[in-house]
Design a protein around this motif. Structure first.
Motif, short mmCIF file in Angstrom:
data_model
loop_
_atom_site.label_atom_id
_atom_site.label_comp_id
_atom_site.label_asym_id
_atom_site.label_seq_id
_atom_site.Cartn_x
_atom_site.Cartn_y
_atom_site.Cartn_z
N MET A 1 0.84 -1.31 0.12
CA MET A 1 0.05 -0.14 -0.10
C MET A 1 0.92 1.37 0.00
SD MET A 1 -0.80 0.77 3.93
CE MET A 1 0.04 0.83 5.10
N LYS A 2 0.38 2.19 -0.40
CA LYS A 2 1.00 3.70 -0.52
C LYS A 2 1.00 4.21 0.82
CE LYS A 2 -0.98 6.01 -3.83
NZ LYS A 2 -0.88 7.11 -4.71
N ALA A 3 2.09 4.76 1.30
CA ALA A 3 2.02 5.54 2.47
C ALA A 3 3.08 6.61 2.77
CB ALA A 3 2.41 4.40 3.84
N MET A 4 2.76 7.58 3.39
CA MET A 4 3.85 8.62 3.43
C MET A 4 4.40 8.30 4.89
SD MET A 4 3.99 10.73 0.99
CE MET A 4 4.56 12.24 1.21
N ILE A 5 5.76 8.16 4.79
CA ILE A 5 6.37 7.78 6.28
C ILE A 5 7.48 8.71 6.62
CG2 ILE A 5 5.99 5.33 5.83
CD1 ILE A 5 9.21 5.10 4.88
N LEU A 6 7.60 8.75 7.97
CA LEU A 6 8.77 9.77 8.75
C LEU A 6 9.65 8.71 9.11
CD1 LEU A 6 9.44 12.50 9.76
CD2 LEU A 6 8.26 11.82 11.88
N LYS A 7 11.11 9.02 8.81
CA LYS A 7 12.13 8.15 9.08
C LYS A 7 13.05 8.72 10.06
CE LYS A 7 13.90 5.83 5.07
NZ LYS A 7 14.31 5.95 3.79
N SER A 8 12.84 9.85 10.53
CA SER A 8 13.93 10.32 11.49
C SER A 8 13.21 11.87 11.91
CB SER A 8 15.22 10.56 10.93
OG SER A 8 15.33 11.48 9.78
N VAL A 9 13.77 12.45 12.69
CA VAL A 9 13.56 13.87 13.25
C VAL A 9 14.25 14.73 12.13
CG1 VAL A 9 14.16 15.84 14.90
CG2 VAL A 9 13.42 13.47 15.66
N ILE A 10 13.43 15.74 11.71
CA ILE A 10 13.89 16.52 10.76
C ILE A 10 13.77 17.82 10.83
CG2 ILE A 10 13.21 17.29 8.18
CD1 ILE A 10 12.74 14.21 7.74
N ASP A 11 14.64 18.79 10.52
CA ASP A 11 14.58 20.19 10.72
C ASP A 11 14.00 20.76 9.36
OD1 ASP A 11 14.98 22.95 10.96
OD2 ASP A 11 17.33 22.92 10.91
N LEU A 12 12.95 21.34 9.64
CA LEU A 12 11.96 21.93 8.50
C LEU A 12 12.40 22.98 7.77
CD1 LEU A 12 8.30 21.35 9.61
CD2 LEU A 12 9.54 19.92 7.81
N GLU A 13 13.70 23.75 8.31
CA GLU A 13 14.35 24.92 7.78
C GLU A 13 14.96 24.39 6.77
OE1 GLU A 13 13.68 28.05 8.63
OE2 GLU A 13 12.19 27.29 10.35
N ASN A 14 15.59 23.05 6.80
CA ASN A 14 16.66 22.95 5.77
C ASN A 14 16.06 21.54 4.87
OD1 ASN A 14 18.75 24.26 6.99
ND2 ASN A 14 18.92 22.76 8.61
N ASN A 15 15.02 21.10 5.19
CA ASN A 15 14.40 19.89 4.76
C ASN A 15 12.98 20.21 4.40
OD1 ASN A 15 13.58 17.71 3.51
ND2 ASN A 15 14.82 16.13 4.81
N THR A 16 12.44 20.56 3.22
CA THR A 16 10.97 20.80 2.97
C THR A 16 10.23 19.61 2.73
OG1 THR A 16 11.51 21.50 0.69
CG2 THR A 16 11.18 23.13 2.53
N GLU A 17 10.95 18.19 2.59
CA GLU A 17 10.25 16.87 2.32
C GLU A 17 10.33 15.90 3.49
OE1 GLU A 17 9.18 16.11 -1.14
OE2 GLU A 17 8.93 18.24 -1.31
N PRO A 18 9.74 16.23 4.50
CA PRO A 18 9.99 15.28 5.75
C PRO A 18 9.54 13.79 5.66
CG PRO A 18 8.32 17.07 6.15
CD PRO A 18 8.84 17.46 4.94
N LEU A 19 8.40 13.90 5.07
CA LEU A 19 8.01 12.45 4.67
C LEU A 19 8.21 12.06 3.37
CD1 LEU A 19 4.11 13.11 6.15
CD2 LEU A 19 6.29 12.52 7.36
N GLU A 20 8.32 10.66 3.16
CA GLU A 20 8.63 10.01 1.92
C GLU A 20 7.56 8.87 1.52
OE1 GLU A 20 12.21 7.31 1.86
OE2 GLU A 20 13.34 9.18 2.65
N MET A 21 7.14 9.11 0.45
CA MET A 21 6.09 8.21 -0.25
C MET A 21 6.80 6.68 -0.20
SD MET A 21 3.20 7.36 -1.33
CE MET A 21 2.40 8.90 -2.00
#
Ligand SMILES: [Zn+2]
Ligand SMILES: [Zn+2]
Length: 342
Positions: free
Chosen positions: A1-21
């Motif tokens: 199934m398709k899912a958007m996953i979080l793999k670690s803590v992320i700083d949104l100032e430097n990474n605007t794609e925190p979740l991965e399909m």
């Protein structure tokens, strides 16, 4: 199934794609669980707290999302009350121990074994999820999927905050921040406490205009002077300055209810402006709202269908979850944001 996953803590100032399909195996329901085909999932500020590490998931990867609307596709062997085809919701409370002193006295939200949907277990940013039968809530027919999703956290936790505020009809209430939760709380107050005036403190002009549309008596910035002191204030901002300002606006004996799972650190130095006589003296109280009980969710769904509360929402596809989260981070909010599945 398709899912958007979080793999670690992320700083949104430097990474605007925190979740991965990603492509995950379709979950299999345990004996007491149902398998849901997810049709909608609301986006909550708590997802930002998870991503940025203020309330980090205990394990990675995790599928976020705790305002889930789904259709039951199959049931475990031990399921007795729910059947295939029913539309149900899942809230932040995925389960609690059921045996501790908190669980036995109506405070399962405070259970040390509290399991949070979309943080401690996989949630609804996916095509499927499983949930224990007794933590799935039948959704009244008056709501569309996207209208129902924000009710499960923004609405239910907002409802708990109103209960904790001790508001009485005719007393005045303030709301600091005007996002998904506050716009539902305003509708609860207008219906349940028609003699009460609602004062809305919000940073952006468009939020204040929206609050006026929904019937706020007064709107302004958190630093503006209010015409009356208030009996209670519910704070839904991630910041500290509105807390200090709110305490100043409370009547003697008034209550400030902080509805936020975590506060951000950026403006914590504002707390140094706390003046005992101005902000705390005369029996002013500060209380937080923690999580939600099943009773809060069921009571609120009943109330919301009776009024009815129809939240304003904007829809995004599952693969646009990062865009929606970044907009929320920047404060681009009118009502709620909802992911809808194909
Ligand atoms: Zn939430
Ligand atoms: Zn417990």
């Amino acid at each position: 199934m398709k899912a958007m996953i979080l793999k670690s803590v992320i700083d949104l100032e430097n990474n605007t794609e925190p979740l991965e399909m990603s492509d995950l195996p379709k979950p299999i329901p345990a004996g007491n669980e149902v398998l849901l085909k997810v049709v909608a999932c609301g986006i909550c500020h708590t997802e930002l707290d998870e991503i940025e590490g203020r309330t980090p998931p205990p394990r990675y990867p995790v599928v976020p999302g705790h305002q889930v609307i789904g259709i039951i596709e199959s049931t475990g062997n031990g399921v007795t009350t729910l059947t295939k085809g029913a539309r149900v919701g899942v809230a932040w409370i995925f389960s609690a121990c059921g045996r501790c002193s908190f669980c036995l006295t109506g405070y399962e939200n405070l259970c040390s074994g509290f399991v949070a949907t979309g943080r401690d277990v996989n949630g609804g940013y996916a095509e499927y999820m499983t949930v224990p039968e007794s933590y799935a809530f039948p959704i009244p027919g008056v709501f569309t999927n996207s209208q129902a999703a924000p009710l499960l956290c923004a609405g239910a936790v907002g409802y708990r905050a109103v209960k904790l505020s001790g508001l009485k009809n005719g007393s005045n209430i303030g709301l600091t921040g005007f996002g998904a939760s506050a716009h539902i709380v305003l509708q609860i107050v207008k219906y349940r406490y028609p003699g009460s005036k609602v004062f809305v403190f919000a940073r952006h002009e468009n939020e204040r205009a929206f609050a006026k549309e929904l019937g706020a008596f007064w709107t302004g910035d958190s630093t503006d002077d209010v015409p009356d002191q208030l009996d209670c204030i519910i704070d839904t901002t991630p910041a500290w300055k509105p807390v200090v300002e709110a305490l100043k606006n409370l009547k003697p004996g008034g209550s400030l209810i902080i509805n936020a799972i975590r506060k951000e650190e950026t403006d914590k130095n504002q707390l140094l402006n706390l003046d005992f006589s101005e902000h705390l003296w005369k029996e002013k109280q500060i209380r937080s709202v923690a999580n939600v009980t099943r009773k809060d969710v069921s009571e609120f769904l009943r109330l919301a269908s009776e009024i009815p509360i129809l939240p304003e929402f904007r829809e995004y596809k599952l693969e646009q979850a990062n865009t929606a989260l970044l907009e929320m981070k920047k404060g681009k909010i009118r009502g709620a944001k909802v992911l809808v599945m194909d």
